[in-house]
Each structure stands twice: as C-alpha cells, then as structure tokens.
Motif scaffolding. Structure first.
Motif, PDB file in Angstrom:
ATOM      1  N   ASP A  14      58.437  58.049  16.811  1.00 50.68           N
ATOM      2  CA  ASP A  14      58.337  58.821  15.574  1.00 50.68           C
ATOM      3  C   ASP A  14      59.654  59.534  15.268  1.00 50.68           C
ATOM      4  OD1 ASP A  14      56.947  60.247  13.335  1.00 50.68           O
ATOM      5  OD2 ASP A  14      57.349  61.977  14.628  1.00 50.68           O
ATOM      6  N   VAL A  15      60.245  60.166  16.277  1.00 45.98           N
ATOM      7  CA  VAL A  15      61.512  60.884  16.069  1.00 45.98           C
ATOM      8  C   VAL A  15      62.602  59.906  15.652  1.00 45.98           C
ATOM      9  CG1 VAL A  15      63.304  62.253  17.191  1.00 45.98           C
ATOM     10  CG2 VAL A  15      60.899  62.781  17.601  1.00 45.98           C
ATOM     11  N   LEU A  16      62.691  58.766  16.322  1.00 48.86           N
ATOM     12  CA  LEU A  16      63.686  57.753  15.943  1.00 48.86           C
ATOM     13  C   LEU A  16      63.486  57.287  14.509  1.00 48.86           C
ATOM     14  CD1 LEU A  16      63.986  55.508  19.120  1.00 48.86           C
ATOM     15  CD2 LEU A  16      65.752  56.982  18.122  1.00 48.86           C
ATOM     16  N   ARG A  17      62.256  57.016  14.149  1.00 44.70           N
ATOM     17  CA  ARG A  17      61.946  56.552  12.786  1.00 44.70           C
ATOM     18  C   ARG A  17      62.420  57.575  11.749  1.00 44.70           C
ATOM     19  NH1 ARG A  17      57.678  54.396  14.179  1.00 44.70           N
ATOM     20  NH2 ARG A  17      56.363  56.251  14.302  1.00 44.70           N
ATOM     21  N   ARG A  18      62.169  58.857  12.001  1.00 48.89           N
ATOM     22  CA  ARG A  18      62.559  59.903  11.048  1.00 48.89           C
ATOM     23  C   ARG A  18      64.076  60.111  11.004  1.00 48.89           C
ATOM     24  NH1 ARG A  18      60.920  64.681  12.495  1.00 48.89           N
ATOM     25  NH2 ARG A  18      59.999  64.174  14.496  1.00 48.89           N
ATOM     26  N   LEU A  19      64.709  60.152  12.184  1.00 49.35           N
ATOM     27  CA  LEU A  19      66.153  60.397  12.207  1.00 49.35           C
ATOM     28  C   LEU A  19      66.938  59.215  11.637  1.00 49.35           C
ATOM     29  CD1 LEU A  19      66.610  62.208  15.644  1.00 49.35           C
ATOM     30  CD2 LEU A  19      66.485  63.215  13.351  1.00 49.35           C
ATOM     31  N   ILE A  20      66.489  58.003  11.925  1.00 52.22           N
ATOM     32  CA  ILE A  20      67.156  56.817  11.384  1.00 52.22           C
ATOM     33  C   ILE A  20      66.863  56.678   9.897  1.00 52.22           C
ATOM     34  CG2 ILE A  20      67.171  54.286  11.450  1.00 52.22           C
ATOM     35  CD1 ILE A  20      66.750  54.569  14.554  1.00 52.22           C
ATOM     36  N   GLY A  21      65.610  56.816   9.514  1.00 52.27           N
ATOM     37  CA  GLY A  21      65.215  56.628   8.120  1.00 52.27           C
ATOM     38  C   GLY A  21      65.658  57.732   7.186  1.00 52.27           C
ATOM     39  N   ASN A  22      65.583  58.978   7.619  1.00 52.72           N
ATOM     40  CA  ASN A  22      65.896  60.111   6.744  1.00 52.72           C
ATOM     41  C   ASN A  22      67.329  60.613   6.850  1.00 52.72           C
ATOM     42  OD1 ASN A  22      63.193  60.028   6.051  1.00 52.72           O
ATOM     43  ND2 ASN A  22      62.609  61.691   7.406  1.00 52.72           N
ATOM     44  N   HIS A  23      68.010  60.286   7.970  1.00 52.68           N
ATOM     45  CA  HIS A  23      69.329  60.877   8.196  1.00 52.68           C
ATOM     46  C   HIS A  23      70.392  59.861   8.585  1.00 52.68           C
ATOM     47  CE1 HIS A  23      67.879  65.008   7.796  1.00 52.68           C
ATOM     48  NE2 HIS A  23      66.782  64.552   8.367  1.00 52.68           N
ATOM     49  N   GLY A  24      70.056  58.580   8.589  1.00 56.27           N
ATOM     50  CA  GLY A  24      71.045  57.546   8.870  1.00 56.27           C
ATOM     51  C   GLY A  24      71.524  57.487  10.303  1.00 56.27           C
ATOM     52  N   ALA A  25      70.760  58.054  11.235  1.00 56.92           N
ATOM     53  CA  ALA A  25      71.142  57.979  12.650  1.00 56.92           C
ATOM     54  C   ALA A  25      71.167  56.512  13.082  1.00 56.92           C
ATOM     55  CB  ALA A  25      70.152  58.770  13.507  1.00 56.92           C
ATOM     56  N   VAL A  26      71.965  56.227  14.106  1.00 58.76           N
ATOM     57  CA  VAL A  26      72.123  54.857  14.596  1.00 58.76           C
ATOM     58  C   VAL A  26      71.887  54.848  16.104  1.00 58.76           C
ATOM     59  CG1 VAL A  26      73.762  52.952  14.867  1.00 58.76           C
ATOM     60  CG2 VAL A  26      73.808  54.344  12.787  1.00 58.76           C
ATOM     61  N   LEU A  27      71.017  53.960  16.552  1.00 62.84           N
ATOM     62  CA  LEU A  27      70.751  53.799  17.975  1.00 62.84           C
ATOM     63  C   LEU A  27      72.016  53.257  18.640  1.00 62.84           C
ATOM     64  CD1 LEU A  27      68.308  54.134  19.894  1.00 62.84           C
ATOM     65  CD2 LEU A  27      67.776  51.732  19.470  1.00 62.84           C
ATOM     66  N   VAL A  28      72.451  53.853  19.755  1.00 63.88           N
ATOM     67  CA  VAL A  28      73.685  53.440  20.420  1.00 63.88           C
ATOM     68  C   VAL A  28      73.469  52.149  21.199  1.00 63.88           C
ATOM     69  CG1 VAL A  28      75.362  54.057  22.213  1.00 63.88           C
ATOM     70  CG2 VAL A  28      74.665  55.751  20.522  1.00 63.88           C
ATOM     71  N   GLY A  29      72.491  52.107  22.034  1.00 61.32           N
ATOM     72  CA  GLY A  29      72.188  50.919  22.830  1.00 61.32           C
ATOM     73  C   GLY A  29      70.779  50.489  22.502  1.00 61.32           C
ATOM     74  N   GLU A  30      69.871  50.768  23.412  1.00 62.04           N
ATOM     75  CA  GLU A  30      68.465  50.473  23.166  1.00 62.04           C
ATOM     76  C   GLU A  30      67.606  51.528  23.844  1.00 62.04           C
ATOM     77  OE1 GLU A  30      66.970  47.157  26.034  1.00 62.04           O
ATOM     78  OE2 GLU A  30      69.056  46.657  25.558  1.00 62.04           O
TER      79      GLU A  30
END
Length: 148
Positions: free
Chosen positions: A105-121
């Motif tokens: 959920d946190v990843l979905r919100r940070l990536i979707g709402n703030h353009g965060a990018v996962l570094v690895g996996e």
C-alpha cells in the motif's frame, strides 16, 4: 572517567529544494508535520559553521512520537553540492529506514502520488521482514520494512 550517557537520537536532518514537496511526500508516508519555522542569525551559523545563514525548516514526526526528521531548505547561503543520487555504496551515503504496516500500500501511494521509484526490488529477509529501497521526493533514498 565515566562516559556520558546517550539519552536519545533527537532527529535526522535532510536538506531539500522544496519543503512543500518534501512535507507532502513524508506526510503520505505517515509522518506528521510538527512545526515549520525560519532559522537565521549568528547563533545558527556558529552551530553549522556556515556563518550567516537563513534556513527554513520543517520538523516531521513519526506517529509514535519517538523519531523526527528535520527537513531544511537553505535560503542563504546557496546549496553547494548535491548528493541525492549517490549510489548506496558511496561514502557517507544517506538513507532513512521506516517500518510500515502494509508495504504494498505504501509503495502504491508513494509511486503513484509522488513519483517515487523502486531502486531494486522488494525482497523478503527470512521470516522477519519484507524490505525495499526507493528514491522518493527529490531523489532521496529511503528504505521501507514491513515486519512479517
């Protein structure tokens, strides 16, 4: 001679370009804005070694009230270096780790709402945690851990 006792870690500081964007990002993560102020004067420059300075800060606090993140935007003097995109094996690299209840959920919100990018996996460490690093607001490196 007896060693002085460490009482606590008060906060961790990060210099950002936009306080508004950083506050929004870390609020989405779950931190609360405790206060926002402008700091200037001779005393402040004596602490940092920068001399005369003018800085706007925002203090973010974790929901449990035990940890704080001080976000700073330098108005004067100007920024002279940028370490935000340093790889994790760079000397002095900076990363803050946060424990979350629902990593997906946190990843979905940070990536979707703030353009965060996962570094690895996202990886699982034994039967203890699901973990990941991501580049958040302004390319800041943060870690997320979900206890299992």
């Amino acid at each position: 001679m007896e060693k002085s006792k460490l009482l606590r870690m008060d906060n961790m500081g990060i210099v950002v370009e936009s306080l508004d964007n950083a506050i929004s990002f870390f609020s989405e993560l779950g931190l609360y804005l405790e206060g926002r102020a402008q700091i200037e004067g001779e005393w402040a420059g004596r602490v940092t070694g920068l001399g005369a300075q003018h800085v706007e800060i925002a203090m973010m606090v974790t929901p449990d009230g035990h940890s704080r993140l001080e976000l700073s935007r330098f108005i004067d003097p100007a920024i002279i270096a940028d370490h935000r995109n340093a790889p994790v094996n760079a000397l002095g690299y900076l990363r803050a780790m946060f424990t979350v209840e629902d990593l997906d959920d946190v990843l979905r919100r940070l990536i979707g709402n703030h353009g965060a990018v996962l570094v690895g996996e996202v990886v699982q460490y034994e039967n203890a945690y699901r973990l990941c690093y991501l580049r958040g607001v302004e390319g800041l490196l943060i870690g997320l851990a979900q206890p299992l």
